[in-house]
Write a protein that holds these residues in place. Structure first.
Motif, PDB file in Angstrom:
ATOM      1  N   LEU A   1      -4.308 -41.108  35.187  1.00 21.75           N
ATOM      2  CA  LEU A   1      -2.990 -41.710  35.044  1.00 21.75           C
ATOM      3  C   LEU A   1      -2.672 -41.894  33.563  1.00 21.75           C
ATOM      4  O   LEU A   1      -3.273 -42.720  32.877  1.00 21.75           O
ATOM      5  N   LYS A   2      -1.732 -41.128  33.059  1.00 25.39           N
ATOM      6  CA  LYS A   2      -1.451 -41.125  31.625  1.00 25.39           C
ATOM      7  C   LYS A   2      -0.288 -42.032  31.233  1.00 25.39           C
ATOM      8  O   LYS A   2      -0.005 -42.200  30.055  1.00 25.39           O
ATOM      9  N   ASP A   3       0.394 -42.595  32.206  1.00 22.36           N
ATOM     10  CA  ASP A   3       1.547 -43.439  31.885  1.00 22.36           C
ATOM     11  C   ASP A   3       1.117 -44.640  31.048  1.00 22.36           C
ATOM     12  O   ASP A   3       0.111 -45.290  31.329  1.00 22.36           O
ATOM     13  N   LEU A   4       1.887 -44.918  30.031  1.00 21.58           N
ATOM     14  CA  LEU A   4       1.641 -46.087  29.200  1.00 21.58           C
ATOM     15  C   LEU A   4       2.926 -46.882  29.060  1.00 21.58           C
ATOM     16  O   LEU A   4       4.011 -46.311  29.030  1.00 21.58           O
TER      17      LEU A   4
ATOM     18  N   LEU B   1      -0.187 -51.682  34.090  1.00 23.33           N
ATOM     19  CA  LEU B   1      -0.184 -50.939  32.827  1.00 23.33           C
ATOM     20  C   LEU B   1       0.090 -51.831  31.622  1.00 23.33           C
ATOM     21  O   LEU B   1      -0.144 -51.419  30.483  1.00 23.33           O
ATOM     22  N   ALA B   2       0.606 -53.037  31.854  1.00 26.09           N
ATOM     23  CA  ALA B   2       1.017 -53.912  30.758  1.00 26.09           C
ATOM     24  C   ALA B   2      -0.204 -54.485  30.047  1.00 26.09           C
ATOM     25  O   ALA B   2      -1.130 -55.000  30.681  1.00 26.09           O
ATOM     26  N   TYR B   3      -0.189 -54.403  28.734  1.00 22.87           N
ATOM     27  CA  TYR B   3      -1.323 -54.833  27.919  1.00 22.87           C
ATOM     28  C   TYR B   3      -1.222 -56.287  27.500  1.00 22.87           C
ATOM     29  O   TYR B   3      -0.145 -56.806  27.241  1.00 22.87           O
ATOM     30  N   GLY B   4      -2.397 -56.912  27.386  1.00 21.64           N
ATOM     31  CA  GLY B   4      -2.520 -58.206  26.746  1.00 21.64           C
ATOM     32  C   GLY B   4      -3.310 -58.061  25.459  1.00 21.64           C
ATOM     33  O   GLY B   4      -3.988 -57.056  25.236  1.00 21.64           O
ATOM     34  N   GLY B   5      -3.224 -59.062  24.632  1.00 18.71           N
ATOM     35  CA  GLY B   5      -3.963 -59.063  23.382  1.00 18.71           C
ATOM     36  C   GLY B   5      -5.017 -60.144  23.393  1.00 18.71           C
ATOM     37  O   GLY B   5      -6.000 -60.067  24.126  1.00 18.71           O
ATOM     38  N   ASN B   6      -4.803 -61.187  22.607  1.00 17.98           N
ATOM     39  CA  ASN B   6      -5.752 -62.292  22.529  1.00 17.98           C
ATOM     40  C   ASN B   6      -5.055 -63.621  22.789  1.00 17.98           C
ATOM     41  O   ASN B   6      -5.311 -64.620  22.126  1.00 17.98           O
ATOM     42  N   GLY B   7      -4.188 -63.619  23.781  1.00 21.02           N
ATOM     43  CA  GLY B   7      -3.475 -64.822  24.166  1.00 21.02           C
ATOM     44  C   GLY B   7      -2.069 -64.498  24.626  1.00 21.02           C
ATOM     45  O   GLY B   7      -1.481 -63.494  24.231  1.00 21.02           O
ATOM     46  N   GLY B   8      -1.546 -65.331  25.530  1.00 27.99           N
ATOM     47  CA  GLY B   8      -0.193 -65.130  26.021  1.00 27.99           C
ATOM     48  C   GLY B   8      -0.079 -64.119  27.133  1.00 27.99           C
ATOM     49  O   GLY B   8       1.023 -63.738  27.523  1.00 27.99           O
TER      50      GLY B   8
ATOM     51  N   ASN C   1      -5.822 -52.532  19.820  1.00 27.55           N
ATOM     52  CA  ASN C   1      -7.180 -52.010  19.954  1.00 27.55           C
ATOM     53  C   ASN C   1      -7.281 -50.874  20.963  1.00 27.55           C
ATOM     54  O   ASN C   1      -8.364 -50.358  21.201  1.00 27.55           O
ATOM     55  N   ALA C   2      -6.169 -50.512  21.586  1.00 26.25           N
ATOM     56  CA  ALA C   2      -6.199 -49.493  22.632  1.00 26.25           C
ATOM     57  C   ALA C   2      -6.127 -48.110  21.999  1.00 26.25           C
ATOM     58  O   ALA C   2      -5.152 -47.770  21.333  1.00 26.25           O
TER      59      ALA C   2
ATOM     60  N   THR D   1      -7.235 -59.636  28.223  1.00 25.57           N
ATOM     61  CA  THR D   1      -7.700 -59.669  26.840  1.00 25.57           C
ATOM     62  C   THR D   1      -7.897 -58.245  26.328  1.00 25.57           C
ATOM     63  O   THR D   1      -8.769 -57.518  26.814  1.00 25.57           O
ATOM     64  N   GLU D   2      -7.103 -57.850  25.357  1.00 25.49           N
ATOM     65  CA  GLU D   2      -7.222 -56.528  24.740  1.00 25.49           C
ATOM     66  C   GLU D   2      -7.373 -55.433  25.802  1.00 25.49           C
ATOM     67  O   GLU D   2      -8.235 -54.552  25.700  1.00 25.49           O
ATOM     68  N   GLY D   3      -6.545 -55.499  26.807  1.00 23.83           N
ATOM     69  CA  GLY D   3      -6.610 -54.513  27.867  1.00 23.83           C
ATOM     70  C   GLY D   3      -5.507 -54.754  28.870  1.00 23.83           C
ATOM     71  O   GLY D   3      -4.623 -55.591  28.686  1.00 23.83           O
ATOM     72  N   ASN D   4      -5.579 -54.014  29.982  1.00 21.88           N
ATOM     73  CA  ASN D   4      -4.582 -54.176  31.034  1.00 21.88           C
ATOM     74  C   ASN D   4      -5.263 -54.289  32.387  1.00 21.88           C
ATOM     75  O   ASN D   4      -6.493 -54.301  32.491  1.00 21.88           O
TER      76      ASN D   4
END
Length: 764
Positions: free
Chosen positions: A594-597, A545-552, A604-605, A556-559
């Motif tokens: 699955l609605k858990d966030l 469920l953990a999101y990434g962005g554009n690095g680190g 961007n999500a 990428t912009e998702g989970n």
């Protein structure tokens, strides 16, 4: 009374010649009337995302996008215009449509009256500086035209455009204190943390009482841009104040510096509007002048406005649809957004600035840029192959020009320059798709050379030395490792398929083998793609469920949930990894419910259905994956849900950034009943059509027609399908079916027909 009602309904049905279950809008030959440029220009509230579109005047694939800016340093939305704002700071000539990052905003003009300051003023202080309040009640837009009343100055501002020029008409009150500000310091937010935006040099030069020219050189998202302009005025400039920062020069003819503005003063006591014609070029002042003279010359504002409308009508008219008024507005505005870019940077003589900063000439007089390929390869470019194949060929020729001067194909190209935004090498599927579809005007051998070289040359986001060494991307060597691994595997499959077509067997085997590297990051214990280090160890504490962005982060912009489904080149291989069709479909069921966030999601999500996030591209194909496991009714349910709940015809019409036509293209395909899961496969998986009919007049002179009988808000399930009059039980159609000219007939109903779509030949 009831009997009379039934009789009237029966009569109406006869008169409508068998109208469908939904209330369709009467047909109109003027398709531009359905385009609403305000769709996607704002968000409902802070919890949702803007489409990041602009409402101003532009032509199909044109260089100029003349539109109002509501922010001094535009950032979010990246288009510079937010429907929720209350003031306008000026009208600039270049904008990005639907992107998540801002840039451009070149050569801003602002008409004012009375006493004026040399700076824009603060957004929260209406009327300060040269900012003005405005009201949506006194604002309008249509294709090629924008109008607004500037309330603080009692000025009616109108805008129209040609491909390389903006045309302004300002109706001032009668006054001897009328002004037009030219602001060359107006840029994206200079304090944005991701990169430095800076004006390196700028100049404004008055040629005569009716003519001003200038330029600016600046850095931003595009590392180095040169913008030249040539402007003519219908009324004489009485006097002027030129500024470089805090220094003012009265009635001088030239100002140079890094913070340059001009206040041009007019007497409008005669009641005539002030007309401003502004030509732009990325090459030279003479190029800007030539562009203006060639495209505008002595034509009136209304002539240019009508020409713009006619050009949009021409672009839209090879597809006609039947549906509700709202559906038509979403559909044709979507086409409008898809045709707003890529943009032709070349001057009317074909000159353009190449990636090596030399001036070259395009024989076809076009050189396109604004390639948001991480987004648009999925549906926008496949849509171009269907509706605008000649344009698609021109786009590809422009991409290959980057390869010739830069060494590899575009990743995210802006203003003719590579900015490396996003991941993957997605010019590759665009080119391979076009070649497989037989689109003319592409040098196939040169294209293959570019595709192959771009797949072995390491550059930011694509370190092929790691790819070949580890057969996956180690997270401790390359951030966003899971997403890059999955996306590069897909690009490699595309290279392999083109190599096979061209008889390059060694290359075919090499790239086909690489396309299977995605399997090396699948953890059978968790059932997800996960990050590994360079020792082969799984990174600890995995949370899908953990999101990434554009690095680190590995994603990428998702989970992990959203990237689980990204194997478009080998869906059957992914099904096998998930334990077969039963496990795969059960996992899909969980994904959509699955609605858990987690506490934080990527910016961007948005547009959630369970873990499905329609507001960003990694999810876009997933609704169609049920077709692969013999459960097409579930695809139909979720496609219909997205079509009806996550698009509308208001200013908040998109569930996320429109992304240069991708969000719109998903709707356009899906509204007709199909969508390309694998954009380079030549297949379109079938979903749930929302339109009563769609007719495409193809470039080859043939016609493709889709009809959906009984389609309505409730009737979202396919009961039966016929292709060219014969029963059809496959959950996909081929591009060749469409290109040959065909009729695709759906019969829709309120309950699933689980017997339809069970012929999986070609998908298994």
């Amino acid at each position: 009374m009831k009997k009379r009602y039934v009789m009237l309904c029966t009569l109406a049905t006869v008169l409508c010649l068998g109208a469908h279950a939904q209330n369709t809008e009467p047909a109109s030959s003027d398709l531009t009337r359905y385009v609403n440029p305000f769709i996607g220009t704002g968000a409902i509230d802070a919890s949702s995302l803007s489409g990041s579109n602009f409402p101003g005047a532009t032509l199909p694939f044109g260089f100029v996008q003349l539109s109002p800016d509501t922010e001094d340093g535009p950032d979010n939305p990246a288009s510079g215009y937010d429907y929720n704002d209350k003031t306008i700071v000026g009208f600039s000539h270049t904008h990005l449509s639907g992107t998540g990052v801002s840039d451009l905003f070149d050569v801003m003009l602002m008409p004012t009256t009375g006493k004026i300051q040399s700076v824009p003023g603060k957004a929260e202080t209406p009327g300060s500086g040269y900012r003005s309040r405005f009201s949506h009640d006194q604002e309008s837009a249509e294709v090629g035209y924008y109008q607004v009343k500037l309330l603080d100055y009692d000025i009616n501002a109108e805008l129209t455009a040609t491909e390389h020029a903006g045309y302004h008409r300002y109706r001032f009150p009668k006054t001897d204190q009328a002004h037009i500000v030219i602001d060359l310091n107006h840029t994206l937010n200079k304090k944005r943390p991701y990169w430095s935006c800076k004006v390196i040099d700028a100049e404004i030069r008055q040629i005569d009482p009716y003519t001003v020219e200038g330029y600016r050189v600046l850095t931003g998202w595009a590392q180095l841009r040169k913008v030249y302009f040539y402007a003519t005025f219908s009324e004489p400039i009485i006097s002027s104040e030129l500024f470089n920062g805090g220094s003012m020069y009265a009635n001088e003819k030239i100002v140079n510096g890094t913070n340059v503005r001009a206040v041009l003063n007019f007497n409008t006591g005669n009641g005539k509007p002030v007309l401003v014609r502004v030509g732009l070029s990325e090459v030279s002042p003479s190029g800007a002048k030539a562009n203006l003279e060639a495209e505008v010359g002595q034509k009136s504002f209304d002539q240019i406005r009508q020409e713009a409308k006619a050009k949009w009508q021409e672009q839209l008219s090879n597809i006609t649809i039947e549906g509700t008024k709202e559906q038509k507005e979403i559909f044709y505005t979507g086409l409008y957004h898809a045709y707003t870019q890529p943009n032709n940077l070349a001057d009317v003589n074909g000159d353009y600035m190449a990636t090596d900063y030399t001036i070259k000439n395009a024989p076809d007089k076009t050189h396109y840029s604004t390639f948001s390929l991480w987004d648009t390869y999925r549906a926008a470019h496949p849509l171009y192959t269907l509706l605008k194949p000649k344009k698609d060929a021109a786009f590809i020729r422009s991409m290959i020009r980057q390869y010739e001067t830069f060494g590899y194909l575009p990743i995210w190209q802006l203003w003719g320059e590579e900015n490396y935004c996003m991941i993957g090498n997605h010019a590759i599927p665009v080119i391979v798709d076009a070649i497989f579809k037989g689109i003319q005007g592409i040098d196939v051998e040169k294209a293959y050379e570019a595709v192959k070289q771009s797949s072995v040359t390491s550059h930011p986001g694509s370190p092929f030395n790691l790819w070949d060494q580890y057969h996956y991307m180690p997270e401790n060597k390359q951030s966003q490792s899971v997403s890059i691994t999955l996306e590069m595997a897909y690009d490699d499959w595309c290279v392999a398929m083109l190599a096979k077509k061209l008889g390059k067997d060694e290359d075919y085997q090499y790239f086909l083998n690489r396309s299977g590297y995605y399997k090396n990051l699948f953890n059978k214990n968790t059932g997800f793609f996960q990050a590994r280090d360079d020792k082969g160890n799984w990174l600890p504490d995995f949370n899908p469920l953990a999101y990434g962005g554009n690095g680190g982060n590995p994603f990428t912009e998702g989970n992990g949930w959203q990237y689980l489904w990204y194997v478009p080149q080998d869906v059957q291989g992914l099904i096998a990894l998930e334990g077969g069709k039963a496990g795969f479909s059960a996992k899909l069921d969980t994904f959509f419910t699955l609605k858990d966030l987690p506490k934080e999601v990527n910016g961007n999500a948005s547009g959630f259905i369970g873990q499905y996030a329609h507001g960003n591209e990694p999810s876009h194909h997933v609704t169609y994956l049920y077709d692969y496991v013999g459960q097409p009714w579930k695809t139909q349910y979720y496609v219909a849900k997205v079509l009806r709940e996550l698009y509308n015809n208001s200013f908040s019409g998109y569930s996320g950034n429109e992304d240069c036509g991708q969000m719109s293209s998903w709707y356009i395909f899906s509204a007709m009943g199909f969508y390309p899961v694998n954009p380079a496969s030549g297949k379109y998986e079938i979903g749930s059509p929302i339109l009563s009919s769609a007719t495409i007049r193809l470039d080859n002179g043939r016609v493709f027609k889709m009809t959906a009988k009984n389609v309505s808000e409730q009737n979202v399930y396919i009961q039966s399908v016929k292709l060219n009059g014969k029963s059809y039980n496959k959950p996909y159609i081929l591009h060749s079916d469409i290109e040959n000219g065909a009729t695709l007939e759906f019969v829709m109903g309120a309950k699933p027909n689980k017997k339809w779509g069970q012929d999986l030949t070609g998908l298994d």
